[in-house]
Design an enzyme around this catalytic site. Structure first.
Site, PDB file in Angstrom:
ATOM      1  N   HIS A   1       0.832  -1.198   0.000  1.00  0.00           N
ATOM      2  CA  HIS A   1       0.000   0.000   0.000  1.00  0.00           C
ATOM      3  C   HIS A   1       0.864   1.244   0.000  1.00  0.00           C
ATOM      4  O   HIS A   1       1.954   1.257   0.560  1.00  0.00           O
ATOM      5  CB  HIS A   1      -0.958   0.029   1.194  1.00  0.00           C
ATOM      6  CG  HIS A   1      -0.300  -0.182   2.524  1.00  0.00           C
ATOM      7  ND1 HIS A   1       0.112  -1.426   2.949  1.00  0.00           N
ATOM      8  CD2 HIS A   1       0.023   0.681   3.519  1.00  0.00           C
ATOM      9  CE1 HIS A   1       0.657  -1.321   4.149  1.00  0.00           C
ATOM     10  NE2 HIS A   1       0.630  -0.052   4.518  1.00  0.00           N
TER      11      HIS A   1
ATOM     12  N   HIS B   1       0.622   5.223   1.114  1.00  0.00           N
ATOM     13  CA  HIS B   1      -0.131   6.232   1.851  1.00  0.00           C
ATOM     14  C   HIS B   1      -0.082   7.514   1.021  1.00  0.00           C
ATOM     15  O   HIS B   1       0.980   7.867   0.491  1.00  0.00           O
ATOM     16  CB  HIS B   1       0.527   6.535   3.196  1.00  0.00           C
ATOM     17  CG  HIS B   1       0.585   5.375   4.148  1.00  0.00           C
ATOM     18  ND1 HIS B   1      -0.218   5.288   5.258  1.00  0.00           N
ATOM     19  CD2 HIS B   1       1.364   4.269   4.167  1.00  0.00           C
ATOM     20  CE1 HIS B   1       0.074   4.178   5.921  1.00  0.00           C
ATOM     21  NE2 HIS B   1       1.038   3.547   5.288  1.00  0.00           N
TER      22      HIS B   1
HETATM   23  P1  5GP Z   1       1.470   0.536   7.431  1.00  0.00           P
HETATM   24  O1  5GP Z   1       1.939   0.823   8.827  1.00  0.00           O
HETATM   25  O2  5GP Z   1       1.360  -0.938   7.153  1.00  0.00           O
HETATM   26  O3  5GP Z   1       2.234   1.286   6.385  1.00  0.00           O
HETATM   27  O4  5GP Z   1       0.016   1.146   7.345  1.00  0.00           O
HETATM   28  C1  5GP Z   1      -1.154   0.436   7.575  1.00  0.00           C
HETATM   29  C2  5GP Z   1      -2.279   1.448   7.637  1.00  0.00           C
HETATM   30  O5  5GP Z   1      -3.507   0.746   7.545  1.00  0.00           O
HETATM   31  C3  5GP Z   1      -2.335   2.243   8.952  1.00  0.00           C
HETATM   32  O6  5GP Z   1      -2.216   3.633   8.665  1.00  0.00           O
HETATM   33  C4  5GP Z   1      -3.700   1.884   9.543  1.00  0.00           C
HETATM   34  O7  5GP Z   1      -4.337   2.967  10.178  1.00  0.00           O
HETATM   35  C5  5GP Z   1      -4.476   1.385   8.336  1.00  0.00           C
HETATM   36  N1  5GP Z   1      -5.496   0.393   8.627  1.00  0.00           N
HETATM   37  C6  5GP Z   1      -5.356  -0.709   9.413  1.00  0.00           C
HETATM   38  N2  5GP Z   1      -6.504  -1.414   9.440  1.00  0.00           N
HETATM   39  C7  5GP Z   1      -7.389  -0.742   8.652  1.00  0.00           C
HETATM   40  C8  5GP Z   1      -8.755  -0.986   8.284  1.00  0.00           C
HETATM   41  O8  5GP Z   1      -9.391  -1.960   8.687  1.00  0.00           O
HETATM   42  N3  5GP Z   1      -9.319  -0.083   7.440  1.00  0.00           N
HETATM   43  C9  5GP Z   1      -8.650   1.022   6.975  1.00  0.00           C
HETATM   44  N4  5GP Z   1      -9.318   1.833   6.173  1.00  0.00           N
HETATM   45  N5  5GP Z   1      -7.356   1.271   7.296  1.00  0.00           N
HETATM   46  C10 5GP Z   1      -6.745   0.399   8.132  1.00  0.00           C
END
Ligand code: 5GP
Length: 117
Positions: free
Chosen positions: A103, A105
């Site tokens: 993903h 951001h």
């Molecule tokens: P990472 O730390 O893996 O780069 O980011 C994961 C992101 O996914 C975090 O910003 C977190 O808030 C988001 N996230 C986690 N679970 C969910 C969910 O169930 N729905 C949505 N929309 N975002 C999520």
């Protein structure tokens, strides 16, 4: 690289968990982060099963890679983002990646602040 089909974004893609959708096409889905860190915080994911950016570049088709990259600009347009934005992709343990489905951001809507100063 081993992909776990039970990760939260895989569940969102299968419609098992809802999301606030921004954009979707054959290759990507974009939705608002559940815990926004900035005024605008959107996640962009490929529909294919890729753990992170390295996995994606190793195994995705050229078309998937192009469509994913181009979608960022398209989504920024849909969101009517002005005055710039930041994209980041956390990868692996040191990158503090929480969800093991690639993903990006998109942070926008206010000053994002410097990462490295
Ligand atoms: P990472 O730390 O893996 O780069 O980011 C994961 C992101 O996914 C975090 O910003 C977190 O808030 C988001 N996230 C986690 N679970 C969910 C969910 O169930 N729905 C949505 N929309 N975002 C999520």
């Amino acid at each position: 690289m081993k992909y776990n089909k039970n990760n939260i974004f895989a569940k969102i893609l299968r419609g098992e968990i809802s999301c606030k959708k921004v954009y979707e096409n054959k290759y990507v889905l974009a939705f608002y982060d559940i815990n926004p860190k900035k005024k605008i915080h959107v996640l962009v994911i490929p529909k294919g099963e890729y753990v992170d950016l390295d996995h994606f570049h190793q195994e995705a088709t050229e078309q998937e890679i192009i469509e994913f990259n181009k979608s960022i600009t398209h989504i920024v347009k849909i969101l009517k983002i002005k005055d710039g934005y930041r994209t980041i992709s956390n990868i692996g343990q040191n990158g503090e990646q929480e969800v093991a489905h690639l993903h990006f951001h998109i942070f926008a809507g206010e000053k994002i602040g410097r990462i490295v100063s």
